[in-house]
Design an enzyme around this catalytic site. Structure first.
Site, PDB file in Angstrom:
ATOM      1  N   SER A   1      62.514  43.708  49.718  1.00 21.98           N
ATOM      2  CA  SER A   1      61.657  44.782  50.211  1.00 21.98           C
ATOM      3  C   SER A   1      62.357  46.124  50.340  1.00 21.98           C
ATOM      4  O   SER A   1      61.707  47.157  50.270  1.00 21.98           O
ATOM      5  CB  SER A   1      61.057  44.380  51.556  1.00 21.98           C
ATOM      6  OG  SER A   1      62.076  44.050  52.472  1.00 21.98           O
TER       7      SER A   1
ATOM      8  N   HIS B   1      55.866  41.372  48.592  1.00 21.81           N
ATOM      9  CA  HIS B   1      55.770  42.610  47.812  1.00 21.81           C
ATOM     10  C   HIS B   1      55.361  42.391  46.364  1.00 21.81           C
ATOM     11  O   HIS B   1      55.182  43.351  45.621  1.00 21.81           O
ATOM     12  CB  HIS B   1      57.104  43.363  47.845  1.00 21.81           C
ATOM     13  CG  HIS B   1      57.372  44.000  49.159  1.00 21.81           C
ATOM     14  ND1 HIS B   1      56.885  45.230  49.504  1.00 21.81           N
ATOM     15  CD2 HIS B   1      58.036  43.541  50.244  1.00 21.81           C
ATOM     16  CE1 HIS B   1      57.255  45.525  50.732  1.00 21.81           C
ATOM     17  NE2 HIS B   1      57.956  44.507  51.203  1.00 21.81           N
TER      18      HIS B   1
ATOM     19  N   LYS C   1      50.300  44.608  52.030  1.00 21.90           N
ATOM     20  CA  LYS C   1      51.024  45.488  51.109  1.00 21.90           C
ATOM     21  C   LYS C   1      50.054  45.882  49.991  1.00 21.90           C
ATOM     22  O   LYS C   1      49.158  46.652  50.242  1.00 21.90           O
ATOM     23  CB  LYS C   1      52.272  44.779  50.595  1.00 21.90           C
ATOM     24  CG  LYS C   1      53.100  44.138  51.737  1.00 21.90           C
ATOM     25  CD  LYS C   1      54.187  45.014  52.279  1.00 21.90           C
ATOM     26  CE  LYS C   1      54.690  44.689  53.659  1.00 21.90           C
ATOM     27  NZ  LYS C   1      55.675  43.645  53.806  1.00 21.90           N
TER      28      LYS C   1
HETATM   29  C1  LIG Z   1      56.306  43.191  55.100  1.00 20.84           C
HETATM   30  C2  LIG Z   1      56.993  41.933  54.858  1.00 20.84           C
HETATM   31  C3  LIG Z   1      56.726  40.819  55.643  1.00 20.84           C
HETATM   32  C4  LIG Z   1      55.809  40.876  56.805  1.00 20.84           C
HETATM   33  O1  LIG Z   1      54.481  41.047  56.412  1.00 20.84           O
HETATM   34  P1  LIG Z   1      53.438  41.756  57.388  1.00 20.84           P
HETATM   35  O2  LIG Z   1      52.144  41.284  56.869  1.00 20.84           O
HETATM   36  O3  LIG Z   1      53.654  43.214  57.269  1.00 20.84           O
HETATM   37  O4  LIG Z   1      53.733  41.250  58.755  1.00 20.84           O
HETATM   38  C5  LIG Z   1      57.369  39.641  55.323  1.00 20.84           C
HETATM   39  N1  LIG Z   1      58.244  39.570  54.302  1.00 20.84           N
HETATM   40  C6  LIG Z   1      58.535  40.630  53.542  1.00 20.84           C
HETATM   41  C7  LIG Z   1      59.499  40.484  52.417  1.00 20.84           C
HETATM   42  C8  LIG Z   1      57.934  41.845  53.806  1.00 20.84           C
HETATM   43  O5  LIG Z   1      58.250  42.916  53.088  1.00 20.84           O
END
Ligand SMILES: *Cc1c(COP(=O)(O)O)cnc(C)c1O
Length: 401
Positions: free
Chosen positions: A179, A207, A238
């Site tokens: 990320s 992602h 996302k």
């Molecule tokens: C954003 C993210 C999460 C968490 O997801 P949310 O729905 O925002 O809580 C988990 N793992 C990765 C790799 C992320 O980028």
């Protein structure tokens, strides 16, 4: 008096350029956002396809509110399980090519809940050093032994697998798209190693969903590994543009998590309208490739433009990591860009390792080529991007002469 540690703690953060503060976005999320009445070109959301403010999705939410109201009223296991939860879970399973799926309120909670349900004191979790914080928190909270291997280092992963045969269960976890670096995990090799050592594989696809693979189904599709990953975690916040997390996998796995994942059991279900948004988002991705194709055009355009500079910035995904170094320097560059109307916050420790503070540029399908050109020009103006020397040209001249 006892509360002095809070003031002291804040001062320490401030002095080391690590204090984080809000910038309030006054309108909707998009390629351009309004802050203090001024419009900024933004490269900082995970809203890669622009679905957070897409008219089709907004209408789906409005319709769902009219039909189902707003709140879910309780945990899914009490009385909060509604038809839209079930419909979205079916949709996710179909989209990810798994037997079943389970919704969580956020991706963060999906990781914590699943990891803690799957492993405990007699087990070991092995993960990439740059895995997301929610994975790390889940591993710590689970009570299992927890070992990390250097970023994407398959030899070290294998060595940890070799040395962990005394544990009851071995769970290997990796982000599919990292990320904060925007690079891709070597999933095929990881799948092979996990199989060789009879471990369990969990992949965080937060992602990649909606973006990677021929049909936007995520990194398993991209690597042709559908059906080969035991546990797939994803986020609906996302590319899907809304809120929610999920675990996708076998029917048994999902039945098990329903009964064991505490961050699923002891919290109120997602509002049904949030599910309607994700159903609409996934349907849109299935039926219309326009946005995904546009995003990849933008990724390719940024890659081409950056290749003219010496800075060695790699572009493999919509997440592009522009490493600056110290927190102070990263803040400084971010501030200079902000003054010129471009919004990219500095990402600093503990989100990234010390000395690798950076600007994390994230692209959207709805950016235009002009937006990207403006980003490059503005970074050039700050003196951060330095043009490549025309080596080839000089050589040619020498030889011709
Ligand atoms: C954003 C993210 C999460 C968490 O997801 P949310 O729905 O925002 O809580 C988990 N793992 C990765 C790799 C992320 O980028």
């Amino acid at each position: 008096m006892e509360m002095d540690f809070i003031t002291d703690g804040l001062n320490v953060l401030k002095e080391s350029n690590l204090l984080r503060e809000f910038r309030i976005i006054e309108g909707a999320q998009g390629t351009h956002v309004e802050i203090d009445g001024k419009v900024y070109l933004s490269f900082c959301s995970n809203n890669y396809l622009g679905l957070a403010n897409n008219p089709l999705i907004k209408q789906a939410v409005i319709d769902a509110i009219n039909q189902y109201g707003w709140g879910a009223g309780a945990s899914r296991l009490v009385s909060g399980s509604m038809t839209l939860h079930q419909e979205l879970e079916k949709k996710i399973a179909e989209f990810k090519g798994t037997e079943a799926a389970l919704l969580f309120s956020t991706g963060y909670m999906a990781n914590i809940g699943a990891i803690c349900a799957l492993v405990s004191r007699e087990d070991i979790v092995i993960g990439d050093k740059l895995n997301h914080a929610s994975i790390i928190d889940g591993c710590r909270q689970s009570g299992a032994a927890f070992r990390i291997y250097p970023h994407k280092d398959l030899n070290q992963l294998e060595s940890l697998l070799q040395r962990s045969s005394s544990y009851r269960r071995r769970l290997v976890i990796t982000d599919s798209l990292f990320s904060m670096d925007g690079d891709i995990a070597p999933l095929q090799e990881i799948v092979d190693l996990v199989k060789k050592y009879d471990a369990i594989l969990m992949v965080d696809d937060a992602h990649a969903i909606g973006i990677f693979g021929k049909n936007g189904r995520g990194m398993a599709e991209y690597f042709n590994l559908e059906g080969k990953i035991d546990i797939i975690m994803g986020s609906l916040s996302k590319a899907i543009g809304g809120i929610g997390g999920f675990i996708a996998g076998s029917k048994n796995l999902i039945e098990f998590l329903k009964n064991k994942a505490r961050s699923f059991i002891y919290t109120t279900a997602l509002p049904p309208a949030a599910c309607a948004a994700s159903i609409a988002g996934l349907t849109l991705i299935q039926e219309d490739k326009f946005l995904v194709n546009k995003l990849w055009e933008n990724i390719n355009h940024l890659r081409t433009r950056l290749s003219g500079f010496q800075n060695n910035i790699t572009v493999e995904s919509p997440v592009v990591s522009v490493i600056v170094g110290s927190s102070g320097d990263a803040l400084d560059l971010s501030k200079k860009l902000y003054q010129k109307g471009v919004l990219i916050p500095a990402i600093r420790p503990p989100t990234v390792p010390p000395g690798t503070s950076r600007l994390r540029v994230s692209l959207m399908a709805t950016h235009t080529k002009d937006d990207i050109n403006r980003l490059i020009d503005t970074m050039k103006d700050t003196g951060f991007l330095t043009k490549k020397h025309k080596n080839e040209f000089n050589h040619a001249q020498t030889y011709v002469g």
